[in-house]
Design an enzyme around this catalytic site. Structure first.
Site, PDB file in Angstrom:
ATOM      1  N   GLY A 175      -4.613  -7.411   3.420  1.00  0.00           N
ATOM      2  CA  GLY A 175      -3.543  -6.532   3.196  1.00  0.00           C
ATOM      3  C   GLY A 175      -3.898  -5.405   2.698  1.00  0.00           C
ATOM      4  CE  LYS A 200      -1.356   5.041   1.037  1.00  0.00           C
ATOM      5  NZ  LYS A 200      -1.353   3.740   0.704  1.00  0.00           N
ATOM      6  CE  LYS A 202      -4.144   5.836  -1.613  1.00  0.00           C
ATOM      7  NZ  LYS A 202      -5.058   4.562  -1.329  1.00  0.00           N
ATOM      8  CB  ILE A 207      -4.985   2.982 -11.531  1.00  0.00           C
ATOM      9  CG1 ILE A 207      -6.120   2.119 -10.927  1.00  0.00           C
ATOM     10  CG2 ILE A 207      -5.489   3.740 -12.732  1.00  0.00           C
ATOM     11  CD1 ILE A 207      -7.276   2.864 -10.701  1.00  0.00           C
TER      12      ILE A 207
HETATM   13  P1  NDP Z   1       2.920  -3.913   5.752  1.00  0.00           P
HETATM   14  O1  NDP Z   1       2.672  -3.569   7.112  1.00  0.00           O
HETATM   15  O2  NDP Z   1       2.482  -5.130   5.083  1.00  0.00           O
HETATM   16  O3  NDP Z   1       4.698  -4.055   5.557  1.00  0.00           O
HETATM   17  C1  NDP Z   1       5.636  -3.247   6.005  1.00  0.00           C
HETATM   18  C2  NDP Z   1       6.743  -3.818   5.897  1.00  0.00           C
HETATM   19  O4  NDP Z   1       7.783  -2.696   6.609  1.00  0.00           O
HETATM   20  C3  NDP Z   1       7.040  -5.053   6.861  1.00  0.00           C
HETATM   21  O5  NDP Z   1       7.740  -6.004   6.322  1.00  0.00           O
HETATM   22  C4  NDP Z   1       7.588  -4.545   8.172  1.00  0.00           C
HETATM   23  O6  NDP Z   1       8.499  -5.502   8.764  1.00  0.00           O
HETATM   24  C5  NDP Z   1       8.445  -3.559   7.523  1.00  0.00           C
HETATM   25  N1  NDP Z   1       8.856  -2.596   8.792  1.00  0.00           N
HETATM   26  C6  NDP Z   1       7.829  -1.622   9.313  1.00  0.00           C
HETATM   27  N2  NDP Z   1       8.707  -1.148  10.225  1.00  0.00           N
HETATM   28  C7  NDP Z   1       9.964  -1.219  10.071  1.00  0.00           C
HETATM   29  C8  NDP Z   1      11.079  -0.878  10.956  1.00  0.00           C
HETATM   30  N3  NDP Z   1      11.153  -0.006  11.946  1.00  0.00           N
HETATM   31  N4  NDP Z   1      12.413  -1.443  10.404  1.00  0.00           N
HETATM   32  C9  NDP Z   1      12.230  -2.477   9.480  1.00  0.00           C
HETATM   33  N5  NDP Z   1      11.237  -2.906   8.869  1.00  0.00           N
HETATM   34  C10 NDP Z   1      10.079  -2.444   9.259  1.00  0.00           C
HETATM   35  O7  NDP Z   1       2.674  -2.718   4.627  1.00  0.00           O
HETATM   36  P2  NDP Z   1       2.143  -2.623   3.386  1.00  0.00           P
HETATM   37  O8  NDP Z   1       3.109  -3.311   2.499  1.00  0.00           O
HETATM   38  O9  NDP Z   1       0.870  -2.893   3.298  1.00  0.00           O
HETATM   39  O10 NDP Z   1       2.322  -1.108   2.888  1.00  0.00           O
HETATM   40  C11 NDP Z   1       3.683  -0.494   2.683  1.00  0.00           C
HETATM   41  C12 NDP Z   1       3.544   0.845   2.157  1.00  0.00           C
HETATM   42  O11 NDP Z   1       2.684   0.713   0.857  1.00  0.00           O
HETATM   43  C13 NDP Z   1       2.938   1.919   3.161  1.00  0.00           C
HETATM   44  O12 NDP Z   1       3.247   3.143   2.999  1.00  0.00           O
HETATM   45  C14 NDP Z   1       1.335   1.740   2.389  1.00  0.00           C
HETATM   46  O13 NDP Z   1       0.663   2.898   2.640  1.00  0.00           O
HETATM   47  C15 NDP Z   1       1.803   1.535   1.058  1.00  0.00           C
HETATM   48  N6  NDP Z   1       0.555   0.850   0.179  1.00  0.00           N
HETATM   49  C16 NDP Z   1       0.050  -0.282   0.453  1.00  0.00           C
HETATM   50  C17 NDP Z   1      -0.843  -0.793  -0.240  1.00  0.00           C
HETATM   51  C18 NDP Z   1      -1.469  -2.093   0.234  1.00  0.00           C
HETATM   52  O14 NDP Z   1      -2.317  -2.629  -0.631  1.00  0.00           O
HETATM   53  N7  NDP Z   1      -1.127  -2.699   1.315  1.00  0.00           N
HETATM   54  C19 NDP Z   1      -1.272  -0.261  -1.523  1.00  0.00           C
HETATM   55  C20 NDP Z   1      -0.609   0.806  -1.823  1.00  0.00           C
HETATM   56  C21 NDP Z   1       0.369   1.482  -1.003  1.00  0.00           C
HETATM   57  P3  NDP Z   1       7.687  -6.919   9.502  1.00  0.00           P
HETATM   58  O15 NDP Z   1       7.306  -7.808   8.405  1.00  0.00           O
HETATM   59  O16 NDP Z   1       8.952  -7.475  10.290  1.00  0.00           O
HETATM   60  O17 NDP Z   1       6.476  -6.421  10.237  1.00  0.00           O
HETATM   61  N1  HSE Z   2      -4.878   1.230   2.429  1.00  0.00           N
HETATM   62  C1  HSE Z   2      -4.936   1.778   1.061  1.00  0.00           C
HETATM   63  C2  HSE Z   2      -6.188   1.340   0.483  1.00  0.00           C
HETATM   64  C3  HSE Z   2      -3.785   0.959   0.442  1.00  0.00           C
HETATM   65  O1  HSE Z   2      -7.037   0.929   1.169  1.00  0.00           O
HETATM   66  O2  HSE Z   2      -6.569   2.075  -0.545  1.00  0.00           O
HETATM   67  C4  HSE Z   2      -3.671   1.374  -1.034  1.00  0.00           C
HETATM   68  O3  HSE Z   2      -3.193   2.693  -1.160  1.00  0.00           O
END
Ligand code: NDP
Ligand code: HSE
Length: 433
Positions: free
Chosen positions: A190, A108, A208, A139
Site C-alpha cells: 500500500g 500532495k 512534496k 512525519i
Molecule cells: P487507495 O487507492 O488505497 O485508496 C483510494 C480510495 O479512494 C479507495 O477506497 C477507492 O475506492 C476510493 N476512490 C477512488 N476513486 C474513487 C471514486 N471515483 N469514487 C469513489 N471512491 C473512489 O489510495 P491510498 O489510500 O494509498 O491514497 C490516498 C491518497 O493518500 C492519495 O492522494 C495518496 O497520494 C495519498 N497518500 C498515500 C499514502 C500511502 O501510504 N498509501 C501516504 C501518503 C499519502 P475503492 O476502495 O472502491 O477502490
Molecule cells: N507513494 C508515496 C510514497 C506515498 O511512497 O512515498 C506517501 O506519500
C-alpha cells in the site's frame, strides 16, 4: 457541539488507517480534541468490498459511492479527501470548502498543482485546508516548518520524501533484489501511488518538494519549474562503486536558496555514508531542514503506509477541532515571487562513470578534459576489465563543486573521445553541508 462528524472520501490504505485510529484511540482523541470525533460516513467505488473490510475491522458507519452527497451532507463537519488523483478529488474538495467545511487531505498532487486556488477558497470561507499527510507520511514536517521553525530564515532543505523509491533502492542495495520485484512488494504493502510511475519517476517526490519549498521560502512554486529525475535509470554497478567511494545512492528532494534564486530539484544523489540521511532505509523518510538560527534539524519517520499516514490525517483533524493556528492552510497570505533556477544553473559535485578502451594514455585524455575546463577532481578510479570484455575498463570520477553547464560540456567532450565506448553516467553528489 456534541460530536465532530468526519466524512471519509476514500477508504483505501490511508482511509482505513484513519478510520482505525479514530476508533481505537477515541478516548485519547476525545481528551485532546475536547469532543468526540467519529466517522459519520465514507465513500468508495466498491461498496461491498469496503463493507466486508469494515465488518472484519469491527467498525460501523455508512458507506456509499456518492461523494457529492457526503460532501453536501449538513451533518458532516470535516471532509477527509483520501481518494487521490485529480478528479473527483478536486471537485469534492472545492465543494466541501464552498459548503464551509474544513478539509484534510493526503493528496500532495492536488495541493502541489491546485493549492493556491484551494487555499484562497479556504481563506474566503474561513475554513481550514490541512495536508500534513501529503508530505513524508507520518512525519509532522509541515508542522515543524510552519510552527517549530517559524522563527528561522530557511537556507535549504533536503529529504528522502518518497517511501516507495527509498524502499526499492534500499532493497536493491542491501539484498541485490530486482527493481520490478521490489516495486510489486511496495504496491502490495500500500506504499505506492495508484500510478507507480509517480513514485519511480520522481513526480510524487516533486509534489512534496513543491509543498515544502513553498512553506519554507514563503513563495508559490510553479510545479513545472522543478527539475525532476526518478530512480528507474539507476544501475546496480553505480550503487556498488558509490559504496566503494564511501557513498550511498538515495533519491532526494532538494530546495536551496541561492543568490540568484531557488534550486528545486528531485533526483538520485550520492550522499556520504556518514550522513544520517544516507542511513535512512526502507519505507522510512527523513528531511533535513537548515534554518539560519537553529542550524540543521532532522525529521525522521515512516513515509507511507496506512496508520503512519492516518496518524497525520487524524492529527490535522484534532488541530482543526481545537481551532489550531493557520485555519486556512499554508498561512502564506502574501507569497513572495522568487526566481527558480534551471538545471544548467545548479552547482554541486558530480560522480561520473564511463567505459573506456584499456590502452595507455586514455586516463590522461580523460583527465585532460577536466583540466581544460578547470573542474577539480576529488577521485579518479580505473577498475579491472570485466571478464566478458577484457578490452575496456570502467573509469569512475568524482568532481568537486562544478556548475552543471560546465559539467555538461565535460560529458559532451568525453563522449566524443574515440576511446570512450559508452555514454557517460552522471549522478549529482549531495554533501549536505
Ligand atoms: P487507495 O487507492 O488505497 O485508496 C483510494 C480510495 O479512494 C479507495 O477506497 C477507492 O475506492 C476510493 N476512490 C477512488 N476513486 C474513487 C471514486 N471515483 N469514487 C469513489 N471512491 C473512489 O489510495 P491510498 O489510500 O494509498 O491514497 C490516498 C491518497 O493518500 C492519495 O492522494 C495518496 O497520494 C495519498 N497518500 C498515500 C499514502 C500511502 O501510504 N498509501 C501516504 C501518503 C499519502 P475503492 O476502495 O472502491 O477502490
Ligand atoms: N507513494 C508515496 C510514497 C506515498 O511512497 O512515498 C506517501 O506519500
Amino acid at each position: 457541539m456534541n460530536a465532530v462528524n468526519i466524512g471519509l472520501l476514500g477508504l483505501g490504505t490511508v482511509g482505513k488507517g484513519t478510520a482505525t485510529i479514530l476508533e481505537r484511540n477515541a478516548a485519547e482523541i476525545l481528551r485532546r480534541a475536547g469532543v468526540p470525533v467519529r466517522v459519520a460516513g465514507a465513500v468508495v467505488r466498491d461498496v461491498a468490498a469496503a463493507q466486508a473490510w469494515q465488518a472484519d475491522a469491527g467498525l460501523s458507519f455508512p458507506i456509499t459511492s456518492d461523494g457529492d452527497a457526503l460532501v453536501a451532507d449538513p451533518d458532516i463537519d470535516i471532509i477527509c479527501e483520501l481518494v487521490g488523483g485529480e478528479e473527483p478529488a478536486l471537485r469534492w474538495t472545492q465543494a466541501a470548502l464552498d459548503a464551509g467545511k474544513h478539509v484534510v487531505t493526503a493528496n500532495k498532487a492536488l495541493i502541489a498543482t491546485h493549492g493556491d486556488a484551494l487555499f484562497a477558497k479556504a481563506r474566503s470561507k474561513g475554513v481550514g485546508l490541512r495536508f500534513e499527510a501529503g508530505v513524508a507520511g507520518g512525519i509532522p514536517v509541515i508542522k515543524a516548518l510552519r510552527e517549530g521553525l517559524s522563527a528561522n530564515r530557511i537556507n535549504w532543505l533536503a529529504g528522502i520524501i518518497n517511501g516507495t523509491g527509498n524502499f526499492i533502492l534500499s532493497e536493491m542495495a542491501s539484498h541485490g533484489r530486482e527493481f520490478a520485484d521490489v516495486l510489486a512488494e511496495a504496491q502490495a504493502l500500500g506504499y505506492a501511488e495508484a500510478d507507480p510511475t509517480f513514485d519511480v519517476e520522481g513526480i510524487d517526490a516533486a509534489h512534496k518538494l513543491a509543498i515544502l519549498a513553498s512553506i519554507a521560502f514563503d513563495t508559490t512554486v510553479d510545479f513545472d519549474a522543478l527539475h525532476i529525475e526518478g530512480i528507474s535509470s539507476i544501475q546496480p554497478e553505480d550503487v556498488a562503486y558509490a559504496a566503494e567511494l564511501g557513498y550511498r545512492i538515495k533519491h532526494l528532494g532538494v530546495a536551496r536558496r541561492r543568490d540568484a534564486g531557488l534550486e528545486l530539484r528531485v533526483h538520485p544523489a550520492l550522499i556520504p555514508e556518514k550522513r544520517l540521511l544516507a542511513n535512512v532505509d526502507g519505507v522510512m523518510n527523513a528531511v533535513v531542514i537548515h534554518g539560519d538560527a537553529v542550524g540543521p534539524t532532522l525529521h525522521y519517520g515512516p513515509g507511507a503506509g496506512a496508520e503512519p499516514t492516518g496518524s497525520a490525517v487524524v492529527a490535522d483533524i484534532i488541530d482543526l477541532v481545537r481551532g489550531g493556528a493557520h485555519p486556512a492552510g499554508a498561512g502564506i497570505d502574501e507569497p513572495k515571487a522568487l526566481p527558480v533556477l534551471t538545471s544548467a544553473e545548479f552547482r554541486c559535485p558530480f560522480y561520473l562513470r564511463l567505459e573506456a578502451s584499456d590502452r595507455p594514455g586514455v586516463m590522461a585524455s580523460v583527465a585532460g578534459i577536466f583540466g581544460d575546463l578547470e573542474i577539480s577532481l576529488e577521485a579518479i578510479l580505473q577498475k579491472e576489465p570485466s571478464a566478458l570484455d577484457e578490452s575496456s575498463v570502467p573509469i569512475i570520477l568524482l568532481t568537486r563543486d562544478v556548475d552543471e553547464a560546465c559539467m555538461r560540456q565535460a560529458t559532451t567532450r568525453l563522449e566524443a573521445l574515440d576511446d570512450v565506448l559508452s555514454p557517460v553516467v552522471t549522478l549529482r553528489v549531495e554533501t549536505l553541508d
